[in-house]
Design an enzyme around this catalytic site. Structure first.
Site, PDB file in Angstrom:
ATOM      1  N   ARG A   1       5.797   5.811   8.039  1.00 36.03           N
ATOM      2  CA  ARG A   1       5.982   4.584   7.254  1.00 36.03           C
ATOM      3  C   ARG A   1       7.386   4.028   7.465  1.00 36.03           C
ATOM      4  O   ARG A   1       8.335   4.806   7.597  1.00 36.03           O
ATOM      5  CB  ARG A   1       5.780   4.875   5.769  1.00 36.03           C
ATOM      6  CG  ARG A   1       4.353   5.254   5.448  1.00 36.03           C
ATOM      7  CD  ARG A   1       4.185   5.644   3.986  1.00 36.03           C
ATOM      8  NE  ARG A   1       2.835   6.137   3.757  1.00 36.03           N
ATOM      9  CZ  ARG A   1       2.517   7.027   2.829  1.00 36.03           C
ATOM     10  NH1 ARG A   1       3.425   7.525   2.031  1.00 36.03           N
ATOM     11  NH2 ARG A   1       1.269   7.407   2.687  1.00 36.03           N
TER      12      ARG A   1
ATOM     13  N   GLY B   1       7.508  13.517  -8.935  1.00 33.77           N
ATOM     14  CA  GLY B   1       7.208  14.639  -8.037  1.00 33.77           C
ATOM     15  C   GLY B   1       5.792  14.558  -7.534  1.00 33.77           C
ATOM     16  O   GLY B   1       5.006  13.700  -7.964  1.00 33.77           O
TER      17      GLY B   1
ATOM     18  N   LYS C   1      -0.901   5.245  -5.661  1.00 33.42           N
ATOM     19  CA  LYS C   1      -1.911   4.855  -6.662  1.00 33.42           C
ATOM     20  C   LYS C   1      -2.856   6.003  -7.001  1.00 33.42           C
ATOM     21  O   LYS C   1      -3.287   6.137  -8.132  1.00 33.42           O
ATOM     22  CB  LYS C   1      -2.758   3.678  -6.135  1.00 33.42           C
ATOM     23  CG  LYS C   1      -1.992   2.406  -5.953  1.00 33.42           C
ATOM     24  CD  LYS C   1      -2.860   1.330  -5.354  1.00 33.42           C
ATOM     25  CE  LYS C   1      -3.286   1.588  -3.929  1.00 33.42           C
ATOM     26  NZ  LYS C   1      -2.209   1.565  -2.927  1.00 33.42           N
TER      27      LYS C   1
ATOM     28  N   THR D   1      -4.043   8.276   6.149  1.00 34.70           N
ATOM     29  CA  THR D   1      -5.245   8.080   6.936  1.00 34.70           C
ATOM     30  C   THR D   1      -4.940   8.170   8.428  1.00 34.70           C
ATOM     31  O   THR D   1      -5.727   8.688   9.198  1.00 34.70           O
ATOM     32  CB  THR D   1      -5.845   6.688   6.609  1.00 34.70           C
ATOM     33  OG1 THR D   1      -6.150   6.686   5.225  1.00 34.70           O
ATOM     34  CG2 THR D   1      -7.094   6.397   7.400  1.00 34.70           C
TER      35      THR D   1
ATOM     36  N   GLN E   1      -4.937  -0.169  -0.763  1.00 32.77           N
ATOM     37  CA  GLN E   1      -3.920  -1.011  -0.112  1.00 32.77           C
ATOM     38  C   GLN E   1      -3.024  -1.658  -1.190  1.00 32.77           C
ATOM     39  O   GLN E   1      -2.794  -1.037  -2.211  1.00 32.77           O
ATOM     40  CB  GLN E   1      -4.539  -2.060   0.823  1.00 32.77           C
ATOM     41  CG  GLN E   1      -5.208  -1.457   2.059  1.00 32.77           C
ATOM     42  CD  GLN E   1      -6.603  -0.922   1.794  1.00 32.77           C
ATOM     43  OE1 GLN E   1      -7.423  -1.603   1.220  1.00 32.77           O
ATOM     44  NE2 GLN E   1      -6.867   0.295   2.203  1.00 32.77           N
TER      45      GLN E   1
ATOM     46  N   GLY F   1       0.822  -1.208   0.000  1.00 25.76           N
ATOM     47  CA  GLY F   1       0.000   0.000   0.000  1.00 25.76           C
ATOM     48  C   GLY F   1       0.856   1.256   0.000  1.00 25.76           C
ATOM     49  O   GLY F   1       2.088   1.194   0.015  1.00 25.76           O
ATOM     50  N   ASP F   2       0.183   2.400  -0.075  1.00 29.22           N
ATOM     51  CA  ASP F   2       0.861   3.707  -0.075  1.00 29.22           C
ATOM     52  C   ASP F   2       1.842   3.865  -1.232  1.00 29.22           C
ATOM     53  O   ASP F   2       2.838   4.579  -1.115  1.00 29.22           O
ATOM     54  CB  ASP F   2       1.631   3.946   1.241  1.00 29.22           C
ATOM     55  CG  ASP F   2       0.721   3.929   2.439  1.00 29.22           C
ATOM     56  OD1 ASP F   2      -0.439   4.334   2.296  1.00 29.22           O
ATOM     57  OD2 ASP F   2       1.175   3.511   3.516  1.00 29.22           O
TER      58      ASP F   2
ATOM     59  N   ALA G   1      -8.031   3.541   3.326  1.00 28.20           N
ATOM     60  CA  ALA G   1      -7.217   4.039   2.209  1.00 28.20           C
ATOM     61  C   ALA G   1      -7.008   5.546   2.322  1.00 28.20           C
ATOM     62  O   ALA G   1      -7.807   6.254   2.929  1.00 28.20           O
ATOM     63  CB  ALA G   1      -7.915   3.722   0.887  1.00 28.20           C
TER      64      ALA G   1
ATOM     65  N   HIS H   1      -5.761   8.197  -0.655  1.00 26.73           N
ATOM     66  CA  HIS H   1      -5.185   8.436  -1.980  1.00 26.73           C
ATOM     67  C   HIS H   1      -4.979   9.932  -2.183  1.00 26.73           C
ATOM     68  O   HIS H   1      -5.930  10.702  -2.168  1.00 26.73           O
ATOM     69  CB  HIS H   1      -6.092   7.838  -3.066  1.00 26.73           C
ATOM     70  CG  HIS H   1      -6.153   6.334  -2.989  1.00 26.73           C
ATOM     71  ND1 HIS H   1      -7.029   5.579  -3.713  1.00 26.73           N
ATOM     72  CD2 HIS H   1      -5.423   5.455  -2.269  1.00 26.73           C
ATOM     73  CE1 HIS H   1      -6.825   4.297  -3.436  1.00 26.73           C
ATOM     74  NE2 HIS H   1      -5.862   4.208  -2.556  1.00 26.73           N
TER      75      HIS H   1
HETATM   76  P1  IMP Z   1      -6.741  -2.422   8.305  1.00 28.20           P
HETATM   77  O1  IMP Z   1      -6.923  -2.387   6.840  1.00 28.20           O
HETATM   78  O2  IMP Z   1      -7.089  -1.120   8.968  1.00 28.20           O
HETATM   79  O3  IMP Z   1      -7.397  -3.584   8.950  1.00 28.20           O
HETATM   80  O4  IMP Z   1      -5.152  -2.608   8.582  1.00 28.20           O
HETATM   81  C1  IMP Z   1      -4.481  -3.828   8.336  1.00 28.20           C
HETATM   82  C2  IMP Z   1      -3.065  -3.574   7.826  1.00 28.20           C
HETATM   83  O5  IMP Z   1      -3.131  -2.953   6.552  1.00 28.20           O
HETATM   84  C3  IMP Z   1      -2.227  -2.633   8.703  1.00 28.20           C
HETATM   85  O6  IMP Z   1      -0.879  -3.033   8.630  1.00 28.20           O
HETATM   86  C4  IMP Z   1      -2.388  -1.293   8.022  1.00 28.20           C
HETATM   87  O7  IMP Z   1      -1.293  -0.425   8.285  1.00 28.20           O
HETATM   88  C5  IMP Z   1      -2.417  -1.715   6.566  1.00 28.20           C
HETATM   89  N1  IMP Z   1      -3.164  -0.766   5.717  1.00 28.20           N
HETATM   90  C6  IMP Z   1      -4.488  -0.630   5.629  1.00 28.20           C
HETATM   91  N2  IMP Z   1      -4.806   0.326   4.733  1.00 28.20           N
HETATM   92  C7  IMP Z   1      -3.657   0.777   4.236  1.00 28.20           C
HETATM   93  C8  IMP Z   1      -3.333   1.743   3.223  1.00 28.20           C
HETATM   94  O8  IMP Z   1      -4.194   2.367   2.594  1.00 28.20           O
HETATM   95  N3  IMP Z   1      -2.008   1.905   2.974  1.00 28.20           N
HETATM   96  C9  IMP Z   1      -1.036   1.199   3.612  1.00 28.20           C
HETATM   97  N4  IMP Z   1      -1.299   0.293   4.549  1.00 28.20           N
HETATM   98  C10 IMP Z   1      -2.587   0.072   4.858  1.00 28.20           C
END
Ligand code: IMP
Length: 462
Positions: free
Chosen positions: A336, A449, A17, A331, A255, A13-14, A40, A42
């Site tokens: 990170r 950028g 996207k 969020t 994600q 994720g991150d 999420a 974005h």
């Molecule tokens: P949950 O989705 O809140 O249940 O989180 C479960 C795992 O997914 C955790 O490690 C979060 O940090 C990660 N996670 C959930 N959504 C994101 C996202 O949009 N970006 C990066 N990591 C995410």
């Protein structure tokens, strides 16, 4: 440009996207989200400098002609959705029932799910976003979830009854787990981020002596259902009919593949399927894809707990990569974790998603480094280039692998805002081409950028 495109997070994720979906959405008729919810974040930065963060609403909403779909695979927090919509409309973005369509079959997140996420974190410590994601999907699987259509259509008494059942269940769970109002307050204070992450819940639904104020929950639901009823749709059918009319559809993953509940680094995953299979079950219709883009940064990041083979131990380097201040969860505000580009994971992700190309974001963040590493294999693998054997994401095994690196020279000059590939310094091009070779995928877009326009487009046909 071909028509139906998937943009899928290739890693944890991150990956950036939002910017890529925004970039491609201008040539699309529809954008569809198929999984996840308010976990999420974005980000898109407009030329005016305005930064927009989208959580539940698809990133196509920034173009007024694009129709945005929220699929049945999503978990939707109605209160957060209204706040997000209002925030966007206050910035001049047009949102109405013509350009936002929400699946009647999506799952509803209530404040009880947010509280349940907290209770579950107390024992599991996954590092979730505390947005109620896992508990909402759990209710779905247990066949006790409230659907989006229930919020809108149930009569008031039935809605109250269903919410009350959930409320009673979650209080019982807290009691069973030995959680008291005092121990919950202590847990909230144990981590400096928690109260911030739970700001909305604490302000709107929390009640310190009995966890949740049910009357407020009900009152809020009765308000949101009035406001959201106009967006309800049979998304599967509408997407099918758009496809039949030869409209182009962009599928926006949230994600990433390595957070997929079935295919990622379980249990350190989210509770949905961000990878390709989620598109079909999460929109309710099979639409053949012309292109599948997996997105990764020019380095790798992860938030939350769980294995991360290429995590950088040298603080100086990771601080440098994060020095633009953007490496915090959109969020949750959590920092990170930072690592080198992991080709082993990229190949796994390519295999899982049937990717046709890789998108590399944030190349400019590497501008200041003397040397840059690319992980090309994990030590101990029988066949370092066989994606299906080399990197089982089973956490126990992943912890045993040691990454092996090729080291590339840095370019020590700014690449920010470059939009033509040959204008990149030759070391930067060598870095990009080495990744293409090791991963075995063309790199179709390179982010240079934070602004919407900062991107090099190559191989767009892929
Ligand atoms: P949950 O989705 O809140 O249940 O989180 C479960 C795992 O997914 C955790 O490690 C979060 O940090 C990660 N996670 C959930 N959504 C994101 C996202 O949009 N970006 C990066 N990591 C995410």
């Amino acid at each position: 440009m071909s028509k139906n495109v998937a943009v899928i997070g290739g890693f944890w994720g991150d990956e950036g996207k939002g910017k890529i979906v925004d970039f491609l959405a201008r040539d699309s008729d529809c954008v569809a989200r198929y999984q996840g919810g308010p976990n999420a974040g974005h980000n898109v930065k407009l030329r005016s400098g305005l930064k927009i963060t989208l959580h539940q609403i698809p990133s196509g909403v920034l173009y007024s002609e694009v129709i945005n779909y929220m699929g049945n695979g999503m978990v939707i927090d109605d209160e957060a959705l209204i706040a997000e919509r209002n925030n966007l409309t206050s910035k001049g973005i047009k949102i109405n029932s013509n350009n936002l369509r929400i699946s009647e079959a999506a799952t509803l997140i209530t404040p009880m799910h947010v509280f349940e996420d907290c209770i579950t974190e107390i024992s599991l410590n996954i590092g979730t976003t505390l947005r109620g994601i896992g508990p909402a999907y759990k209710d779905r699987v247990e066949r006790r979830a409230l659907l989006f259509s229930d919020l809108i259509e149930l009569d008031e008494g039935d809605l109250e009854k269903r919410l009350k059942t959930k409320f009673d269940g979650v209080l019982e769970l807290a009691k069973f787990r030995g959680i008291t109002p005092e121990s919950f307050e202590k847990w909230l204070d144990n981590d400096e981020n928690r109260r911030k992450m739970l700001k909305d819940f604490l302000e709107k639904s929390y009640c310190p002596d009995k966890f949740i104020d049910f009357n407020k929950v009900l009152e809020n639901k009765l308000k949101t259902r009035k406001e959201l009823s106009k967006y309800v749709a049979d998304v599967a059918f509408e997407l099918y009919s758009a496809y039949s009319r030869k409209k182009s559809i962009l599928f926006e993953g949230s994600q990433g593949t390595l957070l997929d509940v079935g295919l990622g680094t379980y249990p350190y995953v989210t509770s949905s399927n961000p990878s390709i299979g989620g598109i079909f079950t999460g929109t309710g219709v099979y639409i053949p894809l012309d292109k599948v883009l997996i997105v990764g940064k020019a380095f790798t990041t992860r938030v939350g707990n769980g294995p991360f083979p290429t995590e950088i131990k040298e603080r100086e380097i990771s601080d440098n990569l994060a020095s633009d201040g953007t490496e915090v969860g959109s969020t949750t505000g959590r920092k990170r974790r930072i690592g080198w580009f992991d080709s082993v994971m990229a190949r796994r992700s390519k295999m899982i998603n049937g990717a046709t190309s890789l998108v590399l974001t944030k190349l400019d963040r590497l501008d200041e480094l003397d040397e840059i590493k690319i992980c090309y294999a994990y030590e101990g693998n029988t066949n370092p280039f066989n994606a299906s054997q080399e990197c089982s994401p089973i956490v126990r095994k992943l912890g045993q692998y040691k990454p092996m690196y090729v080291t590339m020279p840095g370019w020590k000059t700014s690449t920010e805002g470059i939009i033509i590939y040959k204008d990149l310094p030759k070391q930067a091009r060598a870095y990009v081409e080495e990744i293409e070779k090791i991963v075995g995928l063309p790199i179709s877009i390179i982010g240079t950028g934070g602004n919407r326009e900062d991107a090099i487009v190559r191989n767009i046909s892929k």
